[in-house]
Design an enzyme around this catalytic site. Sequence first.
Site, PDB file in Angstrom:
ATOM      1  N   ASP A 196       0.867  -1.171   0.000  1.00 14.38           N
ATOM      2  CA  ASP A 196       0.000   0.000   0.000  1.00 14.38           C
ATOM      3  C   ASP A 196       0.911   1.230   0.000  1.00 14.38           C
ATOM      4  OD1 ASP A 196      -2.374   1.631   0.499  1.00 14.38           O
ATOM      5  OD2 ASP A 196      -1.601   1.814   2.532  1.00 14.38           O
ATOM      6  N   ASP A 214      -0.231   5.139   0.987  1.00 15.23           N
ATOM      7  CA  ASP A 214      -0.485   6.100   2.060  1.00 15.23           C
ATOM      8  C   ASP A 214      -0.518   5.433   3.425  1.00 15.23           C
ATOM      9  OD1 ASP A 214      -0.871   8.566   0.509  1.00 15.23           O
ATOM     10  OD2 ASP A 214      -2.568   7.487  -0.339  1.00 15.23           O
ATOM     11  N   THR A 233      -2.559   0.596  -4.471  1.00 16.49           N
ATOM     12  CA  THR A 233      -3.016   1.783  -3.765  1.00 16.49           C
ATOM     13  C   THR A 233      -4.410   2.201  -4.199  1.00 16.49           C
ATOM     14  OG1 THR A 233      -2.560   4.131  -3.370  1.00 16.49           O
ATOM     15  CG2 THR A 233      -1.786   3.227  -5.452  1.00 16.49           C
ATOM     16  N   SER A 234      -5.133   2.832  -3.280  1.00 16.36           N
ATOM     17  CA  SER A 234      -6.438   3.392  -3.611  1.00 16.36           C
ATOM     18  C   SER A 234      -6.329   4.743  -4.303  1.00 16.36           C
ATOM     19  CB  SER A 234      -7.291   3.526  -2.342  1.00 16.36           C
ATOM     20  OG  SER A 234      -7.631   2.244  -1.839  1.00 16.36           O
ATOM     21  N   LYS A 255     -10.738  -1.132  -1.819  1.00 21.38           N
ATOM     22  CA  LYS A 255     -10.499  -1.830  -0.572  1.00 21.38           C
ATOM     23  C   LYS A 255     -11.637  -1.449   0.385  1.00 21.38           C
ATOM     24  CE  LYS A 255      -5.468  -1.205  -1.114  1.00 21.38           C
ATOM     25  NZ  LYS A 255      -4.284  -0.490  -0.588  1.00 21.38           N
ATOM     26  N   ASP A 299      -1.606  -0.276   6.334  1.00 21.89           N
ATOM     27  CA  ASP A 299      -1.779   0.460   7.590  1.00 21.89           C
ATOM     28  C   ASP A 299      -3.229   0.598   8.017  1.00 21.89           C
ATOM     29  OD1 ASP A 299      -2.569   3.788   7.058  1.00 21.89           O
ATOM     30  OD2 ASP A 299      -2.262   2.415   5.393  1.00 21.89           O
TER      31      ASP A 299
END
Length: 225
Positions: free
Chosen positions: A20, A22, A115-116, A147, A172
């Site tokens: 991921d 962020d 990643t989003s 996600k 995270d």
Amino acid sequence: MPASTTTAPVVLSARALLLDMDGTIVNSDAVVERCWREWALSHGLDPEEALKVVHGRQGYATMAILLPERPMELNHAENKLMLARETADTDGVVPVGGAAEFMAAIAGLPHALVTSADAALATARMTAAALPMPRVRVTAESVGASKPDPEGFLKGAAELGVDPADCVVFEDSSAGIAAGLAAGMRVIGIGPRAAAYGPTAHVPDLTSVRVEAAEDGTIRLTLTP
């Protein structure tokens, strides 16, 4: 003599790593909090409650949770504006502790960014944090579901040609950890948010992760408390 409280290192073996961005390798909390606090206030919502669900999800999915009666097309429209704003604002974006050394250690090993963020935002934040962009990356444009759906991690594994069970995810957030576990992967939780969400293992940051390439092609991860 009092009992020792020392925790033994955790060792995991993998054939690929899925990262991921962020909160995991890039600390963008300052930007995220600025943008989403303003958005929440503009919609008459409690910013603190909004920040409890924003991490790990695509923006439209966060908006759908916070404004459940609103048409989804409005969420997608506002998310485009949010992405543009976040991409333009890199003030305070820095690498997570140990991220530069970690990325250098895995440079020649199978890994992907999952990643989003969309591609533009991911590029802006990785550049601001002075981290190398992985060759394989799954961004918001690559998936049909945010996600905690496991689609992104499964796509990352497929692009690397590695079975999901042989992948280790670094995450995270609650949504991200749930997505990794739903994909059938082991998940290393990074940072203070992660411990509460049931990852396979947890470390405070990436300074606690040692990476070694084994002779059989596997990746050995040693996690120290």
